[in-house]
Design a protein around this motif. Structure first.
Motif, mmCIF file in Angstrom:
data_model
loop_
_atom_site.group_PDB
_atom_site.id
_atom_site.type_symbol
_atom_site.label_atom_id
_atom_site.label_comp_id
_atom_site.label_asym_id
_atom_site.label_seq_id
_atom_site.Cartn_x
_atom_site.Cartn_y
_atom_site.Cartn_z
ATOM 1 N N ALA A 1 0.827 -1.206 0.000
ATOM 2 C CA ALA A 1 0.000 0.000 0.000
ATOM 3 C C ALA A 1 0.862 1.257 0.000
ATOM 4 N N ALA A 2 1.934 1.257 0.779
ATOM 5 C CA ALA A 2 2.838 2.406 0.791
ATOM 6 C C ALA A 2 3.499 2.593 -0.576
ATOM 7 N N ASN A 3 3.884 1.492 -1.196
ATOM 8 C CA ASN A 3 4.512 1.585 -2.513
ATOM 9 C C ASN A 3 3.545 2.093 -3.571
ATOM 10 N N ARG A 4 2.243 1.852 -3.377
ATOM 11 C CA ARG A 4 1.254 2.417 -4.295
ATOM 12 C C ARG A 4 1.330 3.945 -4.276
ATOM 13 N N ARG B 1 2.460 6.027 8.481
ATOM 14 C CA ARG B 1 3.288 7.234 8.441
ATOM 15 C C ARG B 1 4.774 6.896 8.532
ATOM 16 N N ALA B 2 5.099 5.866 9.298
ATOM 17 C CA ALA B 2 6.500 5.458 9.404
ATOM 18 C C ALA B 2 7.018 4.955 8.059
ATOM 19 N N MET B 3 6.194 4.221 7.334
ATOM 20 C CA MET B 3 6.607 3.736 6.010
ATOM 21 C C MET B 3 6.761 4.878 5.015
ATOM 22 N N PHE C 1 -1.007 10.047 3.223
ATOM 23 C CA PHE C 1 -1.548 9.085 4.186
ATOM 24 C C PHE C 1 -2.961 8.621 3.826
ATOM 25 N N PRO C 2 -3.892 9.496 3.446
ATOM 26 C CA PRO C 2 -5.224 9.004 3.040
ATOM 27 C C PRO C 2 -5.159 8.086 1.816
ATOM 28 N N ILE C 3 -4.229 8.352 0.921
ATOM 29 C CA ILE C 3 -4.059 7.506 -0.266
ATOM 30 C C ILE C 3 -3.556 6.137 0.154
#
Length: 221
Positions: free
Chosen positions: A22-25, A50-52, A73-75
């Motif tokens: 999800a973070a990589n998205r 947030r850490a990622m 963050f919402p994304i």
């Protein structure tokens, strides 16, 4: 009433791969590609979205701008919700261990810094939500771990006694929460930090869920 409260990510389930995806998205949407690795960065994944995002932006720019993190963050949450359990698995023996606690008269609950709605969906999708009498998420109360209030609320909702409770977790946040609540902490060693969590001086370490009953009995009877 004796109560065992569990963290979720890195404690009940290995959610790291889906969190990293999800973070990589977010980073891919900005044209940067995948900045995080599902295995190498798993310990950061268990410390939250947030850490990622912070780690990824630091790798990209050397620093992480808080406004940029807030914007993504919402994304991140939307991407994670859309594919929450593609790779996530329960840790071996977890369900059987919790069922055994219930049969022995313990109450069980979850206290996580994952948003409550996402935690509810994930536990339901994994088929284990019914094993826990309460679930407190990051947004259930105005504060989150390591503030002790969410932990206290989890114990209260299942009718437990704070003095006869403990927290099973995997990070320094869980250790700090237990200390703030004045209860024992059990830190699992099967997360990405391995036996390094011993440096946090918990009351007990848990190498496998097969040993949970004995550890709980020793600490709270």
């Amino acid at each position: 009433m004796r109560t065992v409260v569990f963290d979720l990510d890195g404690t009940l389930a290995d959610t790291g791969h889906d969190l990293i995806a999800a973070a990589n998205r977010c980073f891919s949407g900005l044209g940067h590609g995948d900045l995080l690795d599902p295995e190498y960065d798993k310990s950061t994944a268990f410390r939250g979205g947030r850490a990622m995002l912070k780690l990824g932006f630091e790798r990209l720019n050397g620093v992480a701008d808080s406004a940029e993190i807030d914007a993504q963050f919402p994304i991140f949450l939307e991407a994670y919700a859309a594919d929450i359990d593609r790779y996530t698995v329960l840790y071996p023996g977890m369900a059987d261990a919790v069922e055994s606690l219930l049969k022995s008269g313990y109450q069980t609950a979850i206290c996580t810094n994952k948003p409550e709605a996402l935690a509810e969906v994930l536990m339901t999708n994994l088929g284990v939500r019914g094993l826990f009498g309460a679930l407190i998420g990051a947004d259930t109360l105005p504060v989150r771990k390591p503030d002790p209030a969410p932990y206290n609320e989890a114990v209260s909702r299942v009718g437990g006694s704070l003095k006869k409770s403990l927290l099973v977790g995997d990070t320094s946040t869980d250790r700090q929460t237990a200390r703030a609540a004045g209860v024992a902490s059990v830190l699992v060693t099967f997360g990405p930090d391995g036996r390094g969590v011993a440096d946090l001086s918990p009351e007990a370490l848990l190498d496998h869920y097969d040993d949970l009953g004995d550890v709980v009995q020793r600490l709270i009877g």
